[in-house]
Design an enzyme around this catalytic site. Structure first.
Site, short mmCIF file in Angstrom:
data_model
loop_
_atom_site.label_atom_id
_atom_site.label_comp_id
_atom_site.label_asym_id
_atom_site.label_seq_id
_atom_site.Cartn_x
_atom_site.Cartn_y
_atom_site.Cartn_z
N LEU A 1 -24.85 40.30 10.04
CA LEU A 1 -25.79 40.42 8.87
C LEU A 1 -27.03 41.17 9.52
O LEU A 1 -27.75 40.61 10.51
CB LEU A 1 -26.38 38.94 8.22
CG LEU A 1 -27.24 39.08 7.57
CD1 LEU A 1 -26.88 39.82 5.97
CD2 LEU A 1 -27.85 37.75 7.14
N ILE B 1 -26.24 33.62 17.86
CA ILE B 1 -27.06 32.39 18.33
C ILE B 1 -28.70 32.87 18.02
O ILE B 1 -29.14 33.92 18.94
CB ILE B 1 -27.13 31.61 19.54
CG1 ILE B 1 -27.71 30.31 19.62
CG2 ILE B 1 -27.11 32.26 20.67
CD1 ILE B 1 -27.49 29.30 20.36
N GLY C 1 -43.61 -0.12 20.37
CA GLY C 1 -42.87 -1.20 20.44
C GLY C 1 -42.56 -1.99 18.92
O GLY C 1 -41.38 -1.95 18.61
N GLN D 1 -52.56 6.40 20.99
CA GLN D 1 -52.51 4.89 21.30
C GLN D 1 -51.38 4.82 22.36
O GLN D 1 -51.52 4.75 23.54
CB GLN D 1 -52.08 4.22 19.97
CG GLN D 1 -53.20 4.22 18.96
CD GLN D 1 -52.89 3.16 17.75
OE1 GLN D 1 -52.08 2.56 17.56
NE2 GLN D 1 -53.80 3.53 16.86
N SER E 1 -50.03 -10.35 17.58
CA SER E 1 -51.22 -9.88 17.21
C SER E 1 -52.24 -10.67 18.23
O SER E 1 -53.28 -10.42 18.23
CB SER E 1 -51.80 -10.21 15.92
OG SER E 1 -51.14 -9.46 14.86
N VAL E 2 -51.79 -11.76 19.30
CA VAL E 2 -52.52 -12.36 20.05
C VAL E 2 -52.62 -12.03 21.33
O VAL E 2 -53.45 -12.62 22.38
CB VAL E 2 -52.04 -14.00 19.80
CG1 VAL E 2 -52.31 -14.45 18.60
CG2 VAL E 2 -50.96 -14.26 20.30
N CYS F 1 -46.37 10.44 21.66
CA CYS F 1 -46.21 11.90 20.70
C CYS F 1 -47.55 12.81 21.08
O CYS F 1 -47.49 13.95 20.72
CB CYS F 1 -46.48 11.53 19.27
SG CYS F 1 -48.22 10.70 18.97
N GLU G 1 -50.92 -6.60 13.41
CA GLU G 1 -49.94 -6.61 12.52
C GLU G 1 -50.67 -6.55 11.14
O GLU G 1 -49.84 -6.18 10.28
CB GLU G 1 -49.30 -7.92 12.62
CG GLU G 1 -48.23 -8.03 14.07
CD GLU G 1 -47.78 -9.51 14.26
OE1 GLU G 1 -46.67 -9.62 13.89
OE2 GLU G 1 -48.74 -10.35 14.40
N CYS H 1 -41.27 17.19 21.59
CA CYS H 1 -41.00 18.10 22.69
C CYS H 1 -41.48 19.50 22.70
O CYS H 1 -41.28 20.42 23.14
CB CYS H 1 -39.46 18.11 22.98
SG CYS H 1 -38.67 19.07 21.19
C1 FAD Z 1 -35.40 19.52 11.94
C2 FAD Z 1 -34.77 20.44 11.36
C3 FAD Z 1 -35.31 20.39 9.83
C4 FAD Z 1 -34.83 21.41 8.73
N1 FAD Z 1 -35.27 21.35 7.31
C5 FAD Z 1 -34.76 22.21 6.51
C6 FAD Z 1 -35.31 22.20 5.16
O1 FAD Z 1 -36.23 21.45 4.86
N2 FAD Z 1 -34.71 22.98 4.44
C7 FAD Z 1 -33.78 24.10 4.82
O2 FAD Z 1 -33.34 24.78 3.88
N3 FAD Z 1 -33.30 23.95 6.11
C8 FAD Z 1 -33.96 23.16 6.98
N4 FAD Z 1 -33.32 23.29 8.11
C9 FAD Z 1 -32.23 24.08 8.53
C10 FAD Z 1 -32.69 25.42 8.83
O3 FAD Z 1 -33.26 26.16 7.83
C11 FAD Z 1 -31.48 26.19 9.32
O4 FAD Z 1 -31.15 25.70 10.63
C12 FAD Z 1 -31.90 27.62 10.06
O5 FAD Z 1 -32.71 28.38 9.16
C13 FAD Z 1 -30.80 28.24 10.72
O6 FAD Z 1 -31.42 29.70 11.33
P1 FAD Z 1 -31.09 29.78 12.97
O7 FAD Z 1 -31.55 31.05 13.31
O8 FAD Z 1 -31.56 28.52 13.72
O9 FAD Z 1 -29.39 29.76 13.02
P2 FAD Z 1 -28.51 29.60 14.24
O10 FAD Z 1 -28.39 27.93 14.53
O11 FAD Z 1 -28.87 30.13 15.35
O12 FAD Z 1 -27.10 29.99 13.61
C14 FAD Z 1 -26.72 29.37 12.62
C15 FAD Z 1 -25.35 30.27 12.27
O13 FAD Z 1 -25.60 31.65 11.71
C16 FAD Z 1 -24.89 32.55 12.10
N5 FAD Z 1 -25.73 33.88 12.26
C17 FAD Z 1 -26.89 33.79 12.64
N6 FAD Z 1 -27.47 35.06 12.42
C18 FAD Z 1 -26.66 35.83 11.92
C19 FAD Z 1 -26.35 37.07 11.82
N7 FAD Z 1 -27.43 37.87 12.05
N8 FAD Z 1 -25.30 37.53 11.29
C20 FAD Z 1 -24.08 36.79 11.29
N9 FAD Z 1 -24.12 35.47 11.59
C21 FAD Z 1 -25.31 35.07 11.89
C22 FAD Z 1 -24.46 32.08 13.58
O14 FAD Z 1 -23.21 32.63 14.01
C23 FAD Z 1 -24.42 30.58 13.23
O15 FAD Z 1 -23.13 30.27 12.95
C24 FAD Z 1 -33.93 22.48 9.06
C25 FAD Z 1 -33.18 22.32 10.36
C26 FAD Z 1 -33.81 21.58 11.40
C27 FAD Z 1 -33.33 21.63 12.71
S1 FES Z 2 -49.72 7.47 19.81
FE1 FES Z 2 -48.10 8.84 18.72
S2 FES Z 2 -46.31 7.66 18.72
FE2 FES Z 2 -47.57 6.59 19.92
S1 FES Z 3 -38.20 17.34 18.10
FE1 FES Z 3 -37.42 17.57 20.31
S2 FES Z 3 -37.19 15.58 20.72
FE2 FES Z 3 -37.85 15.40 18.76
#
Ligand code: FAD
Ligand code: FES
Ligand code: FES
Length: 1288
Positions: A367, A222, A751, A84, A1034-1035, A88, A1215, A23
């Protein structure tokens, strides 16, 4: 979903968790301070629409289109064969496009980073990277290495780079002037957006934000929504008020001081990375220890898209136990600057991370920023992490470690160590650190530290998610790594010595060797057969114009359906309460088994459960509502009570214990095995475990059923490999004749066998809904439901007994396999048969016994999956070979060679077999990979390195193609020629991404002798070609190609008199004349294929039309301390005979190989002890990412003898490549064996696939694993049985 409503369907939805990149779009914002426009990629599934206030969003449609102008990114990904199924592709295009907006000539490292968050299940990534590399600053040619001999020959290239249009950055879309004006005159008012259940408040000033936070202390801030979003989505958290500080510049302030760096909490992690990189380049090394440790993790934390979205503040405050940054910030003594009415500072301490109220933010506090001090001389900071795979994977365990020495000495003055992933929160080993103060940095300290750490960081044996021994081993292994790193640094400081030049970052090098005969020089230019023609839909995939099932616009009065599934593994349904659900606004109806007018599946495999459920995830009924959100809300309100039944069986071993099987044993035997065992020098017995696999097609299961007003007719648009099966199932479910139902398949987003049987179930349930309500019904499974409900590849447990001579010659082999079939038969009996038929692989062993059984368990039914049992079963055979080699003290390849088929012979099922091409593939592969030289180099490397080991393995393959049933070897096609000369081709195959439509048009073009531009395929439809068989085994191209050929030949024959009469005429003139002369311009082609048979009583037959041969050699390097591995090189040689389209065939081989590599190395299904699948998305289930592609990846097609049975002597390669992924597995086990040999532990070990980091680490047993076993664990409370995985 929002972009879907405005008919921008290019942006795809495949996981909803930010984990797949399908997405991806580009967001552009103007920075209010620097006034610069920032372009960054995001995953829209986690972007709240309100957060886009003031931002410009570019979707794939905005980049370019077929109607206007293609963007070079779109053109190149398509023409490089980087698509393919294409599901994606828009996401890939957007990630690459955003990169180019910021860096028109990116480095290869930047390219890899940009694409790290985009999953592709089809291509194996190589062609996608190849297309991206054409933009890179230093392009090293397609191979990455010196130009290949073939590079000068245009015919043998997969694409011609010189023909691509150049990238012209001046042609890009400009930032909308109205948004520019908005930033010049920023809105200071608080903006409020009211949703149905949530209010979004976005203050314009910091003061307003503080007031709002004081007024709504429970409302979260957020920022990136990457932590809040997934929790709101899957854990059902609802926050009625959200405060968005996106417009508050105070949260983005960065200030540099003499002693540290303060970074605004609102900065994204991508910005933090840039800020830290800048600071590292400005300051002396000694001051940037913490910054460099953070940078290391910021490279592997999530994906580029998530790093662009996630904020530093959100990351810290979320306090995930797996947080990669918090452990480093904690040891680096970072402090948090908080603001409410006043300001205060708190340390980012262990107590803060544990969420202790005394050390936490107050509800009204925000924060504002984070202060990270510089490190100092004699201070060292390091970061460690180990995940299932290198990129885009949450860590299993991570750590931050810091030590400060008394100046000029190796005496510890201060030490702090913090771990993530080992408990509910990030934990500090504070006590251990205190006890080590004053100690020298030496072996004695190391030993004591490890013991103390194991004691203090104590994971209970029942810790959620299991892997306790592995995690505990990492706790000490990381410390050992830190110890070694610091020792190196101390050596430099105390007694200077030269710094080793670090290895240059390395990315991708590939080679393709096409058979010289793939296109002969006399072939007319117009004839496309054998040429690397681009996928017909390639450009449409790249522009997002290719329409998938769910892209079909909403039809009049359409309703959405969602499924209610069982939460129990085996239970009686006692009561169902729908009352609350039916009250939800928008809910229209609930569909139960009682609503089915015809048959409810079969007695053993019901469409909708009645009275009893057999597994978690079994469908009980369906809710129909106006929107999918309403339907899902209703599901949450349904109450079902159950009464547990017994016995509940999940594992193969339990099934054997309870004699729980789905079908009788399948057995093949030859020679006299008992007698042979008596005459051999040695006998070895062993066990092999192969885990299951999730199809993880990028497009989840989906169907749209449109009831017509007349005669009970139904139009069904469905993502399936077998529309005739959907049609038949709907007919029997609704009790209406098949001729009233038309199934349409335009294209399928992957698939791999997972869309053969299941789509019929979803189609039938949706059709019942359509019949009952009279409305069109759309059923689109989200990723979690798809993974929960549908089964996948069968896990396998194999036992072998092998008798052999001391020279490695195998005289007797007895293998017994059990597969976990799940709760219904599905394809399990067929899979068992195929497994047994194919188990001998490339070996001629005179005395053999193969037995197989499918177990009946309380798991979702497992089903067809690319390779159909072969990839699991043959791993047992190859493991036997490795075990024999170990016992004989011979290299495995010698034992393989010694036992391989050498002359014309008969297979175990007595089918004649000529191994010539198999041997050629094997020899070519040894040659192409310089195997013997590299084997020596690997041994040399291993002698010099104790903690790192390399392994190399070469695996042969004999893969039988096709179904073992005659009725499946038939196909039909319908070819219409219209009066303008254009031709519409329809055939029985479905476009799954494998390029079948492209190949069919190549065939039609050759037969009719007209350019492909005259030809078109619209869709696969049961109304055009009836009674089709599944596109599988595969056929597809073999049989449908023959049918298309037949139709075209019939037509050409009819045209012959006209052509003879006017040989110089044009095609259009001939067609016009034919029409005038009342010659039918429409023909049905039919292919009556191979007569397959198998007599299981006698153990003989001719079940397969032909074989595909291949061999693969892989080399890997493992880190014995963490279990991680990197793939150094893979060489594949495949016998493709006369490829119809080498680009498509290489794509199939590479894609299958990478999928196989996933099966054998990273893809692990995790279940709770109650049989609930934990791994229900890309975050838990790790398919290979772009960084998993071998650093050097060479694929050669071997020209081979003719195969009269197939179209133009081509071969089906869909396959077979899957099993070649096992060469990586055997290279890993080779490296593990080397480590074990050096450590003087038994070289043979139970083979377990996938060879995850956990398995590798624990197999490389050493003093640290021993410590873990010695250090006692808290006793297991009886209420918490040990978590487990299904292959056990
Ligand atoms: C697909 C995916 C992969 C990820 N992989 C990793 C990884 O490999 N390693 C890893 O460490 N993390 C990973 N994460 C987690 C990611 O690091 C955290 O979700 C991200 O850092 C949170 O930040 P945000 O801004 O999106 O928080 P939000 O979702 O916007 O907020 C999170 C929380 O923080 C609070 N908040 C935010 N800012 C403040 C502020 N300034 N003051 C007070 N409260 C606040 C909010 O109230 C809320 O409760 C992954 C997340 C996803 C979705
Ligand atoms: S071409 Fe990438 S998922 Fe099918
Ligand atoms: S990352 Fe959004 S649909 Fe998978």
């Amino acid at each position: 979903k929002q972009v879907g409503r405005v008919r921008l369907t290019g942006t795809k939805y495949a996981c909803g968790r930010g984990g797949c990149g399908a997405c991806t779009v580009m967001v552009s914002k103007r920075d209010p301070t620097s006034q610069e426009i920032r372009h960054f990629s995001v995953t829209t599934c986690l972007v709240p629409i309100c957060s886009l206030y003031g931002a410009a969003v570019t979707t794939v449609e905005g980049v370019g289109s077929m109607k206007t102008r293609l963007h070079p990114v779109q053109e190149r990904i398509a023409k490089s064969h980087g698509t393919q199924c294409g599901f994606c592709t828009p996401g890939m295009v957007m990630s690459m496009y955003t990169l180019l907006r910021n860096h028109p000539q990116p480095s290869e490292e930047q390219l890899l980073e940009a694409l790290g968050g985009n999953l592709c299940r089809c291509t194996g990534y190589r062609p996608i990277l190849a297309s991206g590399k054409t933009f890179c600053l230093v392009s090293r040619g397609l191979r990455g290495h010196p130009q290949s001999k073939n590079d000068g020959d245009r015919r043998s290239k997969l694409f011609v780079k010189e023909e691509f249009q150049p990238l012209d950055p001046t042609q890009e879309l400009i930032f909308p002037p109205e948004l520019l004006r908005m930033t010049e005159n920023p809105e200071k008012r608080t903006l409020t957006f009211h949703g149905e259940r949530v209010t979004w408040i976005s203050p314009g000033t910091f003061k307003d934000l503080l007031e709002l936070k004081a007024k709504h202390p429970e409302a979260p801030l957020i920022l990136g929504n990457t932590s809040l979003g997934p929790a709101m989505r899957s854990k059902g958290c609802l926050h009625p008020i959200l405060l968005s500080p996106a417009r508050i510049s105070e949260l983005n302030v960065v200030s540099k001081t003499n002693d540290g760096l303060t970074i605004g909490a609102g900065c994204s992690l991508a910005q933090v990375k840039d800020i830290l990189a800048e600071r590292v380049s400005e300051l002396p090394e000694e001051k940037t220890q913490t910054y460099r440790a953070l940078l290391k993790h910021l490279k592997s934390l999530a994906s580029q898209q998530i790093r662009n979205m996630a904020s530093l503040g959100g990351h810290i405050i979320s306090r995930h136990s797996y947080s990669d940054l918090n452990p480093i910030l904690a040891v680096g003594n970072a402090t948090l600057n908080l603001t409410s009415e006043g300001t205060r500072r708190i340390p980012l301490s262990e107590h803060f991370l544990a969420g202790l109220a005394s050390a936490d933010l107050k509800p009204e506090e925000i924060l504002e920023s984070v202060y990270i001090p510089h490190s100092q001389k004699w201070e060292f900071v390091s970061a460690f992490r180990q995940a299932q795979c290198q990129q885009n994977a949450l860590p299993d365990v991570n750590a931050g470690m810091r030590v400060l020495f008394k100046e000029g000495t190796d005496i510890i003055e201060d030490l702090s160590i913090t771990y993530g992933g080992v408990g509910a929160a990030t934990v500090s080993a504070h006590k251990s650190c205190q006890q080590l103060l004053g100690r020298q940095w030496d072996e004695l300290m190391l030993d004591e530290a490890c013991r103390r750490l194991l004691d203090e960081v104590s994971l209970p044996g029942w810790a959620p998610g299991g892997r306790v021994e592995f995690k505990r081993t990492l706790v000490v292994s990381f410390f050992f790594k830190f110890y070694l790193q610091v020792l190196q640094e101390l050596k430099k400081l105390i007694k200077p010595f030269p710094v080793p030049v670090s290895a240059l970052a390395f990315m991708g090098s590939w080679q393709h060797k096409l058979p010289p005969s793939s296109v002969d020089s006399h072939q007319p230019l117009q004839d496309p057969v054998g040429r690397p023609v681009m996928h017909l839909s390639g450009l449409k995939h790249a522009t997002g114009e290719a329409e998938f099932c769910d892209d079909i616009p909403m039809v009049d009065k359409e309703l959405c359906m969602a499924l209610v599934t069982s939460t129990r593994a085996y239970a009686k349904i006692i009561s169902i309460d729908l009352s609350e659900a039916l009250e939800i606004p928008g809910v229209v109806d609930v569909i139960t088994a009682k609503d089915i007018p015809g048959t409810n599946g079969t007695e053993d495999d019901k469409l909708l459960a009645v009275d009893e459920v057999l597994c978690v995830g079994q469908i009980i009924f369906a809710v129909v509502a106006e929107t999918d959100v309403q339907a899902k809300r209703a599901i949450e309100k349904i109450k079902i009570t159950y009464e547990e039944l017994e016995p509940i069986i999940f594992t193969i071993k339990d099934a054997i214990k309870h004699n729980s099987f789905l079908c009788p044993e399948k057995k093949l035997e030859q020679g006299n095995i008992e007698e042979a065992f008596e005459k051999v020098d040695q006998i070895v017995e062993g066990e092999v475990h192969v885990g299951g696999q999730e199809h993880f097609y990028m497009e989840t299961q989906r169907v749209l059923v449109i009831p017509k007003t007349e005669d009970k007719e139904l139009d069904i648009y469905v993502s399936t490999q077998d529309p005739a099966h959907v049609q038949k199932t709907v007919s029997s479910t609704l009790n209406i004749p098949i001729n009233r139902i038309t199934c349409h398949v335009k294209r399928v987003g992957g698939g791999f066998g997972g869309k053969i049987g299941r789509p019929a179930v979803f189609g039938a349930i949706a059709a019942v809904g359509a019949l009952k309500t009279g409305h069109p019904i759309r059923l689109v499974l989200d990723r979690e439901d798809d993974m929960l409900i549908t089964g996948g590849r069968h896990p396998l447990f194999g036992k072998y007994k092998v008798g052999f001579m001391n020279n490695g010659r195998i005289k007797a082999l007895d293998i017994e396999c059990f597969i976990n079939g799940g709760c219904t038969l599905d394809d399990s009996e067929l899979v068992t048969e195929f497994l047994i038929l194919k188990l001998e692989n490339a070996y001629k062993i005179r005395n053999l016994r193969f037995r197989g059984r499918a177990c009946l368990t309380n798991l979702p039914s497992n089903t067809a999956f690319r390779g159909f049992g072969f990839p699991q079963g043959t791993l047992v055979t190859e493991s036997c070979i490795t075990a024999v080699a170990a016992k004989c003290g011979l290299p495995p390849e010698k034992v393989r060679e010694k036992n391989m088929y050498r002359t014309v012979d008969k297979t175990i099922y007595k089918q004649a077999f000529n191994p010539e091409s198999l041997i050629r593939c094997w020899n070519e592969c040894l040659d192409a990979s310089s195997f013997h030289n590299r084997r020596k180099q690997v041994e040399e490397f291993n002698k010099k390195n104790y903690w790192k080991k390399r392994g190399i393995a070469v695996i042969p393959m004999k893969f039988s193609v096709g179904f073992a049933a005659t009725s499946y070897h038939q196909a039909a096609a319908l070819v219409h020629i219209y009066t303008d000369g254009s031709v519409l081709v329809t055939h029985g195959g479905n476009e799954l991404g494998q390029g079948i439509h492209t190949k069919m048009l190549q065939v039609a073009s050759r037969e009719l002798k007209i350019p492909m531009s005259h030809l078109h395929i619209c869709e696969t439809s049961t109304a055009m070609v009836p009674n089709t068989i599944a596109t599988a085994a595969s056929v597809g191209a073999d049989i449908n190609g023959k049918a298309v050929q037949n139709a075209c030949q019939i037509l050409l024959k009819r045209l012959e008199p006209i052509i003879k009469k006017n040989p110089e005429g044009t095609w259009e003139e001939w067609i016009e004349a034919a029409f005038e002369q009342r010659i039918s311009l429409s023909a049905t082609g039919y292919f009556r294929g191979y007569k397959a048979f198998m007599d299981w009583e006698k153990g003989e037959g001719d079940p397969f039309p032909y074989y595909v041969y291949g061999a693969a050699c892989s080399e890997v390097e493992i880190d014995c301390l963490t279990g991680a591995h990197k793939k150094i090189r893979t060489d594949i040689v495949m016998d493709a005979c006369c490829s119809l389209n080498p680009a498509i065939d290489i794509g199939q081989i590479e894609g299958a190989f990478i999928q196989g590599m996933g099966l054998y190395t990273t893809e692990e299904l995790k279940y709770s002890p109650e049989g609930v699948l934990y791994s229900r998305g890309p975050d838990e289930y790790k398919i290979p990412t772009i960084s998993d592609v071998p650093e050097e990846f060479n694929v050669s097609l071997l020209p081979s003898s003719q195969t009269p049975l197939t179209i133009y002597s081509s071969k089906g390669l869909g396959e077979s490549g899957m099993f070649l992924g096992s060469s990586v597995f055997f290279a890993i086990t080779d490296a593990v064996a080397a480590a074990r040999k050096e450590r003087d532990i038994a070289e043979d070990f139970t083979v377990k696939s996938p060879a995850t980091p956990e398995w590798v680490r624990m197999a490389c047993a050493d003093r640290f694993t021993e410590m873990v076993y010695i250090c006692p664990l808290p006793l297991e409370p009886p209420s918490h049985p040990t978590p487990w995985a299904i292959f056990k």
